[in-house]
Scaffold this active site. Structure first.
Site, PDB file in Angstrom:
ATOM      1  N   GLU A   8       0.824  -1.211   0.000  1.00  0.00           N
ATOM      2  CA  GLU A   8       0.000   0.000   0.000  1.00  0.00           C
ATOM      3  C   GLU A   8       0.860   1.265   0.000  1.00  0.00           C
ATOM      4  O   GLU A   8       0.634   2.181  -0.795  1.00  0.00           O
ATOM      5  CB  GLU A   8      -0.930  -0.011   1.211  1.00  0.00           C
ATOM      6  CG  GLU A   8      -1.847   1.202   1.279  1.00  0.00           C
ATOM      7  CD  GLU A   8      -2.832   1.113   2.430  1.00  0.00           C
ATOM      8  OE1 GLU A   8      -3.060   2.153   3.081  1.00  0.00           O
ATOM      9  OE2 GLU A   8      -3.386   0.015   2.684  1.00  0.00           O
TER      10      GLU A   8
ATOM     11  N   ARG B 170       0.042  32.506 -20.476  1.00  0.00           N
ATOM     12  CA  ARG B 170      -0.324  33.653 -19.648  1.00  0.00           C
ATOM     13  C   ARG B 170       0.708  34.777 -19.810  1.00  0.00           C
ATOM     14  O   ARG B 170       1.902  34.575 -19.579  1.00  0.00           O
ATOM     15  CB  ARG B 170      -0.429  33.226 -18.183  1.00  0.00           C
ATOM     16  CG  ARG B 170      -0.631  34.351 -17.187  1.00  0.00           C
ATOM     17  CD  ARG B 170      -1.935  35.060 -17.346  1.00  0.00           C
ATOM     18  NE  ARG B 170      -2.171  35.978 -16.236  1.00  0.00           N
ATOM     19  CZ  ARG B 170      -3.001  37.001 -16.273  1.00  0.00           C
ATOM     20  NH1 ARG B 170      -3.700  37.248 -17.394  1.00  0.00           N
ATOM     21  NH2 ARG B 170      -3.157  37.767 -15.222  1.00  0.00           N
TER      22      ARG B 170
ATOM     23  N   GLN C 192      11.683  34.209 -13.372  1.00  0.00           N
ATOM     24  CA  GLN C 192      12.394  33.152 -12.662  1.00  0.00           C
ATOM     25  C   GLN C 192      11.585  32.570 -11.510  1.00  0.00           C
ATOM     26  O   GLN C 192      11.685  31.373 -11.216  1.00  0.00           O
ATOM     27  CB  GLN C 192      13.732  33.684 -12.154  1.00  0.00           C
ATOM     28  CG  GLN C 192      14.690  32.592 -11.686  1.00  0.00           C
ATOM     29  CD  GLN C 192      16.046  33.155 -11.323  1.00  0.00           C
ATOM     30  OE1 GLN C 192      16.141  34.150 -10.614  1.00  0.00           O
ATOM     31  NE2 GLN C 192      17.104  32.528 -11.820  1.00  0.00           N
TER      32      GLN C 192
END
Length: 384
Positions: free
Chosen positions: A247, A273, A284
């Site tokens: 798991e 954008r 940066q």
């Protein structure tokens, strides 16, 4: 270790991604708002079964496809990329690693014949019943009791935070059979939900992972046949530790796929954008965030793939599993927060789906052992 993928593994990964993007988890915003009361997740559960998800770790003689572990992980990663519903992918992985795998590894022939073919078809939903109100991180301080009687056991107790619990058809339940033996007095049982005294409680509301139900299980004088015992009496610790190996190593395979998609969307948005006359990716502060997301993603994959390689070679230990669980869970939280920062105000809106990953990711630092527990496991096994 060589993680170069075979052509069949690449094809399986792409097939899983295509299937999930075309067939699973539509109208995610509405589903997230409605939570587990929206039953669309069950439709997707059966679609996943038809695709073959639940057959992947089941031997062929029980109607499974018996794939190697890395192939399964790659398939689940592909589903995580294409699906978008982290609650659903967590549920699918929970069934594979926390319920089916223990039956494959420890079940009697009768138990395998009874459960595995139906699980492979998606007809049986299983839950993993370990956690209790007073035994979370202290996993073995159980209060649930299985009292031995001449023809079986009487089960009484209370389990909490059980994934798929409110919808399960059966549960793997850990209970104390010998209080005087400490953790070696714990045994594991396969309990059908139609057993008198097996009570599935209503789903609990959660911060994230809302589309798959989680809730409490109660047992009130449940009469169990001796055939319900998984493995031998007192083997509960060994079964649980084995289950956690699987798991913790792989339950985040779907989330790793989600991280890959998250990164791809952030790179695309950073290019598109524009502010101050240029793409935000030129700044940066944005590009550094994306670089860090890529580093987290690739190290997450390497840790998970290493576990897959080692577990098939029977050399995986709790250290590797805990490292994978710790790193992937915390990386998903950090990268999800970075994604919101990259998308800005748009990322804060529920309809865009960016913020949902953050809410979903937080649960990962808690379930299957908290991040602090993973660090303790790693340190202890290093001799501290």
């Amino acid at each position: 270790m060589n993680f170069s993928l075979s052509e069949s593994q690449k094809a399986l990964s792409e097939s899983a991604k295509k299937f999930a993007s075309e067939e699973l988890a539509f109208d995610l915003v509405a589903r997230d708002e409605q939570g587990a009361s929206n039953k669309d997740w069950l439709k997707d559960w059966h679609k996943a079964a038809e695709f073959g998800v639940f057959a992947m770790n089941i031997p062929k003689q029980y109607s499974g496809s018996e794939l190697d572990t890395l192939s399964i992980v790659l398939a689940m990663e592909g589903i995580g990329y294409g699906c978008g519903d982290n609650g659903l992918t967590l549920g699918l992985n929970g069934q594979l690693w926390a319920v089916q795998e223990p039956i494959v590894s420890f079940g009697s022939e009768e138990q395998k014949q009874h459960y595995l073919p139906q699980m492979a078809k998606g007809n049986i939903i299983g839950a993993h019943g370990m956690t209790e109100p007073e035994s979370g991180s202290d996993a073995f301080s159980l209060k649930t009791r299985a009292e031995s009687v001449p023809d079986g056991y009487i089960l009484n107790g209370h389990k909490t935070y059980i994934g798929l619990g409110p919808a399960c058809d059966m549960a793997l339940v850990f209970a104390v059979t010998d209080p005087s033996a400490g953790q070696w007095g714990i045994s594991a049982f396969l309990v059908d939900a139609n057993t008198p005294g097996f009570i599935r409680c209503e789903p609990q509301q959660k911060m994230g992972l809302k589309t798959t139900p989680m809730g409490e299980l109660q047992f009130e004088n449940c009469k169990l046949d001796k055939s319900c015992l998984l493995g031998s009496v007192g083997a509960g610790v060994s079964i649980f530790q084995s289950t956690m190996l699987w798991e913790r190593s792989f339950i985040f395979s779907g989330h790793v796929g989600a991280m890959q998609k998250q990164l791809d969307e952030c790179v695309s948005y950073a290019k598109e954008r524009k502010v101050f006359g240029q793409s935000i990716g030129n700044f940066q502060s944005v590009s550094n965030r994306i670089a860090d997301m890529k580093m987290r993603l690739d190290t997450s994959k390497l840790l998970m793939y290493r576990c897959a390689d080692m577990i098939d070679k029977k050399s995986c230990t709790a250290v590797e599993a805990s490292m994978a669980k710790l790193h992937i869970s915390e990386s998903f939280v950090e990268s999800s927060l970075e994604a919101i920062r990259i998308f800005g105000g748009k990322g804060y809106l529920a309809k865009e789906g960016v913020e949902r990953n953050l809410r979903d990711a937080v649960g990962g630092v808690l379930y299957s052992g908290t991040s602090d527990i993973q660090r303790q496991v790693i340190a202890r096994l290093l001799g501290l």
